[in-house]
Design a protein around this motif. Sequence first.
Motif, PDB file in Angstrom:
ATOM      1  N   ILE A 142       0.883  -1.340  -0.038  1.00  0.00           N
ATOM      2  CA  ILE A 142      -0.176  -0.055   0.026  1.00  0.00           C
ATOM      3  C   ILE A 142       0.777   1.201  -0.069  1.00  0.00           C
ATOM      4  O   ILE A 142       0.683   2.072  -0.765  1.00  0.00           O
ATOM      5  N   ASP A 143       1.887   1.131   0.690  1.00  0.00           N
ATOM      6  CA  ASP A 143       2.892   2.389   0.809  1.00  0.00           C
ATOM      7  C   ASP A 143       3.634   2.558  -0.469  1.00  0.00           C
ATOM      8  O   ASP A 143       3.772   3.564  -1.141  1.00  0.00           O
ATOM      9  N   SER A 161       1.106   3.941  -3.158  1.00  0.00           N
ATOM     10  CA  SER A 161       1.161   5.508  -2.738  1.00  0.00           C
ATOM     11  C   SER A 161       2.383   6.196  -3.213  1.00  0.00           C
ATOM     12  O   SER A 161       2.288   7.431  -2.871  1.00  0.00           O
ATOM     13  N   ASP A 172       5.660   5.579  -2.054  1.00  0.00           N
ATOM     14  CA  ASP A 172       6.669   5.317  -1.079  1.00  0.00           C
ATOM     15  C   ASP A 172       7.221   3.940  -1.306  1.00  0.00           C
ATOM     16  O   ASP A 172       6.724   3.209  -0.682  1.00  0.00           O
ATOM     17  N   GLY A 210       1.038   7.401  -7.367  1.00  0.00           N
ATOM     18  CA  GLY A 210       0.134   6.981  -6.443  1.00  0.00           C
ATOM     19  C   GLY A 210      -1.369   6.796  -6.866  1.00  0.00           C
ATOM     20  O   GLY A 210      -2.417   6.540  -6.396  1.00  0.00           O
ATOM     21  N   VAL A 238      -3.340   3.035  -6.061  1.00  0.00           N
ATOM     22  CA  VAL A 238      -3.386   2.674  -4.770  1.00  0.00           C
ATOM     23  C   VAL A 238      -4.899   2.376  -4.389  1.00  0.00           C
ATOM     24  O   VAL A 238      -5.385   1.664  -3.555  1.00  0.00           O
ATOM     25  N   GLU A 239      -5.724   3.380  -4.740  1.00  0.00           N
ATOM     26  CA  GLU A 239      -7.065   3.431  -4.479  1.00  0.00           C
ATOM     27  C   GLU A 239      -7.915   2.114  -4.969  1.00  0.00           C
ATOM     28  O   GLU A 239      -8.738   1.520  -4.471  1.00  0.00           O
TER      29      GLU A 239
END
Length: 424
Positions: free
Chosen positions: A255-256, A259, A261, A300, A303-304
Amino acid sequence: MIFKELIRKKRSGEKLSKEEIEFVVNSYTFGVTPDYQMAAFLMAIYFQGLDYEETLALTESMLKSGKTIKLNINGIAVDKHSTGGIGDKVSLIIAPVLAEMGFKAPLLAGRALGFTGGTIDKLESTGMKVELTDAEITDVVKKFGFSISAQTEKIAPADKKIYALRDATSTVESIPLIVSSILSKKLSVNTKAIVFDVKVGSGAFMKTIDEATKLAEGLVKVSKLYGKKAGALITEMNQPLGRYAGNGLEVKESIDALSGDISKDLLEVTSSLVGVLFELTGYGSFEDGKKKATEIILSGKAVERFIRWIEYLGGVPSVKVAEKKMEVRAPIFGYITHINGEELGYLIIELGGGRRKALDKIDYSVGLRFFKKIGDYVEEGEPIGEIYYSKGEPEKFVGKFLSAYTISEKEKVTAPTLVKKKII
């Protein structure tokens, strides 16, 4: 046909026909041929090998022993398969990224095997549903552009029976048997193209470039003979991939990463695999695919999609991780010259994050974090990692973590090349 004659034929190095291989698989799968004869046949393959046509025949015979998945979806359907490693969460990242690009990515995945983690175990740490019907996979792919679900018992049951015997007879390492085992499951979905991520190094099943190359070439060649576009990358697994290893921790890291990262090694491997799929499907060049994947990940954008997918299947993206943590500090100053990934994999099992036996329950919250990798300089007492645990003796875990690291006061090494070879 007489089974023992086929044992003799392969033992002598002769080529078997498609019909003969089908007879072998069917007679064993349906209980006509006993284990001792099939064991002799597998050992003959181990020593004499199979050519690509024989491997295709074995693959197709095992594939036909079960069901195939026909998905009613529009667009270019693609797949990705990894041979497994420590901290390998690429499937969790690449699937939503491919969907963001307009591909359809219905991935079938497995649970942990040996010292390496399993994608399905990682997803189960969220509580989401991972066993889906064909209709459910189709529905999920239509909604999100991708799906990651468990290989069911109905897919290639011959492979499951034969693999158990291979494990008992020390014939697991045979390249043609590995190729046919992987492809009997991966070819069960009607995708257009597949990319294989063949890991090499201490944290992988293939320990040498030569072994990994033979496996990659076999997977690509047999897939092409079957009629599927295929390519492979041989990638670094002499150390963990990314910053974490452990089921829930790897979901958190994914998830990071989605996003923006993301660690450099994870980004390089993921984007390179997308590059191969671009090349295979005519979407663009290898470099075009890498660039596009990198842009999507760092922005990112995907990610959603990933979070909504977990929630749609009943999961909670904010996974629980173990509250107990123990820092691992460098015992001396110097350069990290070697990391034994296999030892770290077994440490995760000891923490409760893997299985010793098939029915063992997993503690999804435990795992490892890595601050330093091969080529990094460390001071004495500097943190090089962290251990997340629920029970047990933390000092013992720290000792095992440190035993996987080699630190040299004199020898300076550079970080290993991540993508070793591309095979198309």
